[in-house]
Each structure stands twice: as structure tokens, then as C-alpha cells.
Scaffold this active site. Structure first.
Site, PDB file in Angstrom:
ATOM      1  N   ILE A   1     -93.537 -48.404  43.372  1.00  0.00           N
ATOM      2  CA  ILE A   1     -93.804 -48.524  44.819  1.00  0.00           C
ATOM      3  C   ILE A   1     -94.526 -49.850  45.063  1.00  0.00           C
ATOM      4  O   ILE A   1     -95.666 -50.020  44.635  1.00  0.00           O
ATOM      5  CB  ILE A   1     -94.683 -47.354  45.325  1.00  0.00           C
ATOM      6  CG1 ILE A   1     -94.041 -46.003  45.000  1.00  0.00           C
ATOM      7  CG2 ILE A   1     -94.927 -47.501  46.839  1.00  0.00           C
ATOM      8  CD1 ILE A   1     -94.942 -44.808  45.263  1.00  0.00           C
ATOM      9  N   ARG A   2     -93.869 -50.762  45.710  1.00  0.00           N
ATOM     10  CA  ARG A   2     -94.432 -52.097  45.950  1.00  0.00           C
ATOM     11  C   ARG A   2     -95.178 -52.579  44.699  1.00  0.00           C
ATOM     12  O   ARG A   2     -96.341 -52.942  44.718  1.00  0.00           O
ATOM     13  CB  ARG A   2     -95.350 -52.104  47.171  1.00  0.00           C
ATOM     14  CG  ARG A   2     -94.595 -51.755  48.457  1.00  0.00           C
ATOM     15  CD  ARG A   2     -95.302 -52.190  49.718  1.00  0.00           C
ATOM     16  NE  ARG A   2     -96.662 -51.686  49.820  1.00  0.00           N
ATOM     17  CZ  ARG A   2     -97.757 -52.437  49.796  1.00  0.00           C
ATOM     18  NH1 ARG A   2     -97.655 -53.732  49.681  1.00  0.00           N
ATOM     19  NH2 ARG A   2     -98.933 -51.901  49.902  1.00  0.00           N
TER      20      ARG A   2
ATOM     21  N   GLU B   1     -97.998 -40.670  37.870  1.00  0.00           N
ATOM     22  CA  GLU B   1     -98.535 -39.393  38.379  1.00  0.00           C
ATOM     23  C   GLU B   1     -97.584 -38.707  39.349  1.00  0.00           C
ATOM     24  O   GLU B   1     -97.842 -37.588  39.779  1.00  0.00           O
ATOM     25  CB  GLU B   1     -99.897 -39.633  39.057  1.00  0.00           C
ATOM     26  CG  GLU B   1     -99.861 -40.244  40.458  1.00  0.00           C
ATOM     27  CD  GLU B   1     -99.562 -41.754  40.486  1.00  0.00           C
ATOM     28  OE1 GLU B   1     -99.234 -42.331  39.429  1.00  0.00           O
ATOM     29  OE2 GLU B   1     -99.651 -42.336  41.585  1.00  0.00           O
TER      30      GLU B   1
ATOM     31  N   HIS C   1     -95.868 -45.657  38.887  1.00  0.00           N
ATOM     32  CA  HIS C   1     -96.788 -44.547  39.189  1.00  0.00           C
ATOM     33  C   HIS C   1     -96.447 -43.332  38.320  1.00  0.00           C
ATOM     34  O   HIS C   1     -95.617 -42.509  38.728  1.00  0.00           O
ATOM     35  CB  HIS C   1     -96.659 -44.155  40.665  1.00  0.00           C
ATOM     36  CG  HIS C   1     -97.309 -45.108  41.600  1.00  0.00           C
ATOM     37  ND1 HIS C   1     -98.546 -44.881  42.156  1.00  0.00           N
ATOM     38  CD2 HIS C   1     -96.905 -46.302  42.068  1.00  0.00           C
ATOM     39  CE1 HIS C   1     -98.876 -45.890  42.933  1.00  0.00           C
ATOM     40  NE2 HIS C   1     -97.892 -46.774  42.905  1.00  0.00           N
TER      41      HIS C   1
ATOM     42  N   CYS D   1    -100.278 -49.414  38.652  1.00  0.00           N
ATOM     43  CA  CYS D   1     -99.879 -50.176  39.840  1.00  0.00           C
ATOM     44  C   CYS D   1    -101.022 -51.062  40.354  1.00  0.00           C
ATOM     45  O   CYS D   1    -101.387 -52.005  39.683  1.00  0.00           O
ATOM     46  CB  CYS D   1     -99.314 -49.240  40.904  1.00  0.00           C
ATOM     47  SG  CYS D   1     -98.273 -50.147  42.060  1.00  0.00           S
TER      48      CYS D   1
ATOM     49  N   ARG E   1     -98.518 -59.872  42.403  1.00  0.00           N
ATOM     50  CA  ARG E   1     -98.583 -58.722  43.319  1.00  0.00           C
ATOM     51  C   ARG E   1     -97.303 -58.612  44.139  1.00  0.00           C
ATOM     52  O   ARG E   1     -96.768 -59.598  44.600  1.00  0.00           O
ATOM     53  CB  ARG E   1     -99.750 -58.876  44.297  1.00  0.00           C
ATOM     54  CG  ARG E   1    -101.101 -58.751  43.688  1.00  0.00           C
ATOM     55  CD  ARG E   1    -102.162 -58.843  44.788  1.00  0.00           C
ATOM     56  NE  ARG E   1    -102.089 -57.713  45.691  1.00  0.00           N
ATOM     57  CZ  ARG E   1    -102.537 -57.746  46.941  1.00  0.00           C
ATOM     58  NH1 ARG E   1    -103.077 -58.826  47.436  1.00  0.00           N
ATOM     59  NH2 ARG E   1    -102.449 -56.670  47.688  1.00  0.00           N
TER      60      ARG E   1
ATOM     61  N   GLY F   1    -102.797 -48.028  44.945  1.00  0.00           N
ATOM     62  CA  GLY F   1    -103.388 -48.160  46.278  1.00  0.00           C
ATOM     63  C   GLY F   1    -103.245 -49.611  46.685  1.00  0.00           C
ATOM     64  O   GLY F   1    -102.183 -50.200  46.519  1.00  0.00           O
ATOM     65  N   GLU F   2    -104.324 -50.177  47.176  1.00  0.00           N
ATOM     66  CA  GLU F   2    -104.306 -51.580  47.567  1.00  0.00           C
ATOM     67  C   GLU F   2    -105.333 -52.293  46.696  1.00  0.00           C
ATOM     68  O   GLU F   2    -106.537 -52.005  46.785  1.00  0.00           O
ATOM     69  CB  GLU F   2    -104.648 -51.683  49.060  1.00  0.00           C
ATOM     70  CG  GLU F   2    -104.099 -52.907  49.731  1.00  0.00           C
ATOM     71  CD  GLU F   2    -102.596 -53.124  49.525  1.00  0.00           C
ATOM     72  OE1 GLU F   2    -101.815 -52.171  49.650  1.00  0.00           O
ATOM     73  OE2 GLU F   2    -102.214 -54.260  49.212  1.00  0.00           O
ATOM     74  N   SER F   3    -104.872 -53.202  45.866  1.00  0.00           N
ATOM     75  CA  SER F   3    -105.774 -53.803  44.874  1.00  0.00           C
ATOM     76  C   SER F   3    -106.941 -54.543  45.528  1.00  0.00           C
ATOM     77  O   SER F   3    -108.043 -54.568  44.974  1.00  0.00           O
ATOM     78  CB  SER F   3    -104.993 -54.735  43.948  1.00  0.00           C
ATOM     79  OG  SER F   3    -104.180 -55.600  44.694  1.00  0.00           O
TER      80      SER F   3
HETATM   81  N1  GLN Z   1     -98.880 -53.663  46.391  1.00  0.00           N
HETATM   82  C1  GLN Z   1    -100.132 -53.054  46.066  1.00  0.00           C
HETATM   83  C2  GLN Z   1    -101.183 -54.136  45.758  1.00  0.00           C
HETATM   84  O1  GLN Z   1    -100.855 -55.260  45.651  1.00  0.00           O
HETATM   85  C3  GLN Z   1     -99.978 -52.106  44.905  1.00  0.00           C
HETATM   86  C4  GLN Z   1     -99.042 -50.996  45.288  1.00  0.00           C
HETATM   87  C5  GLN Z   1     -99.320 -49.673  44.627  1.00  0.00           C
HETATM   88  O2  GLN Z   1    -100.369 -49.442  44.027  1.00  0.00           O
HETATM   89  N2  GLN Z   1     -98.378 -48.781  44.803  1.00  0.00           N
HETATM   90  O3  GLN Z   1    -102.334 -53.844  45.651  1.00  0.00           O
END
Ligand code: GLN
Length: 205
Positions: free
Chosen positions: A140-141, A178, A176, A85, A112, A53-55
Site C-alpha cells: 500500500i503506497r 499484518e 504489510h 512499510c 518513499r 502509516g505515515e512515516s
Molecule cells: N507512503 C507512506 C509513507 O511514506 C507509507 C505507506 C504505508 O505505510 N502503507 O510514509
């Protein structure tokens, strides 16, 4: 029967739940999934999952609700955690970003969005210690683990960077696990990791 808590701020909660159930089934262990959004839930959990998600958002919730201290106590008791992630970023010793209050439950520092600067997402067959066949890893990112301390064991690398690590009962991945039907990473973290305190040798169903 074990109770698995999934931090449910954002990010693939049902996919992780399905993967934990599948991994449990392969050991004849049934799993009850509970979603974590407030304090008081973690102490009843045998295993914990910190999804992506977004940390920044995840760390804000954990801090605001006092879930952070409960997760740290869970780890001190030797109980397993899988962090993926953004979960890895939150679990790290340091994320080098003031907006993320890390839990310091795994001895790594992370950068990050390091892969994200070059390429948003990709899938790669990854050799992971403890798995016989490569794992289909979806990034993913993703963060890069730029330094693994002496307590952390690197389980997998991609282009010379660690992307899966273990520190005692905590396993963390930059990718990821999952997002494919392959639940071997969840199995490794929760049921096959000899460093954790979940008694999976005897299962009563
Ligand atoms: N880029 C997100 C972060 O810095 C992490 C990306 C993800 O969980 N797929 O929080």
C-alpha cells in the site's frame, strides 16, 4: 511470556498484535502486547514492531517523545524489531526526505511512495528467504528499497527491487504482513531469526 511493544501512532496496531500472538502460539510462547506512545515503555520490551502509516508522523512522535533513542538502544542490545512499510522508512539509514528523521537501524536507503506513483496498492505472492511457500504480500503506497548496504541481507525482491531485508535482529518489509491471516513474517522476525537475542528455545507458560 514475552513483552511485545507496538508503536501506536497509527496503523494496524490490533492486526499486528494478533499476528504476533499467533506467531508466539506456534512456539508455545504467550505474548503480552504493549502500545508505545511515550518513552519509558520500550526498555521493558523483548521485541518491537514499527507499523505502517505515515512515516513523517511516526518519526515526529518518536523524536518528540525520545522514543527514537530507546529503539536504537533496543537494537544495540540485539533485540528484534519488525518494521513494516512506513516503519521501514523510519528504520532506514536514509529516506532522502528531510521530513523523516530516520533511526538508522537497518542498512538501506528507501524511496518513499515509489510503488505508489505507479499503482496505489496491490497484492503479490512473494518468495521470501526462510519461508517454504510464497507469502501473500499486500503493498500500500509502499516504499522501494533502492540500495541495501553490506550489513543488510535481502530476503525478498519484487520486480528487481528488494522488498524485505534483514540487518542483524532487524527485519523490515515494504509490504504489510499484518493484513492477511498469515503470520509467518512476524514469526520470522521475532521467533525464528537466529540473529536475535530473544531466548525462545525454552518457553515457560
Ligand atoms: N507512503 C507512506 C509513507 O511514506 C507509507 C505507506 C504505508 O505505510 N502503507 O510514509
Amino acid at each position: 511470556m514475552i513483552q511485545a511493544g507496538v508503536v501506536a501512532v497509527q496503523g494496524d496496531v490490533s492486526e499486528h498484535a494478533a499476528a504476533i500472538r499467533r506467531a508466539g502460539e506456534s512456539h508455545s510462547i504467550s505474548v503480552e502486547i504493549v502500545e508505545i506512545r511515550q518513552s519509558g515503555v520500550v526498555p521493558d520490551c523483548d521485541v518491537l514492531l514499527l507499523p505502517g502509516g505515515e512515516s513523517t508522523a511516526i518519526s515526529r512522535l518518536l523524536d518528540r517523545e525520545g522514543i527514537d533513542a530507546e529503539i536504537q538502544a533496543h537494537v544495540e542490545a540485539g533485540k528484534p524489531v519488525l518494521a513494516t512499510c512506513a516503519g521501514l522508512i523510519v528504520a532506514a539509514r536514509d529516506a532522502k526526505d528531510d521530513r523523516v528523521e530516520t533511526l538508522d537501524i537497518i542498512d538501506v536507503t528507501v524511496d518513499r511512495n515509489a510503488f505508489g506513483r505507479q499503482i496505489d496498492s496491490f497484492e503479490a505472492p512473494l518468495d521470501v528467504d526462510g519461508l517454504d511457500e510464497p507469502f501473500p504480500a499486500v503493498f500500500i503506497r509502499a516504499p522501494v528499497i533502492d540500495a541495501a548496504g553490506e550489513d543488510a541481507t535481502v530476503l525478498a525482491q519484487w520486480e528487481d527491487n528488494p522488498v524485505a531485508v534483514q540487518d542483524g535482529a532487524v527485519v523490515a518489509t515494504a509490504f504489510h504482513p499484518e493484513l492477511t491471516p498469515d503470520s509467518r513474517i512476524h514469526d520470522l522476525a521475532f521467533f525464528a531469526n537466529q540473529n536475535n537475542n530473544v531466548d525462545t528455545a525454552v518457553s515457560i507458560d
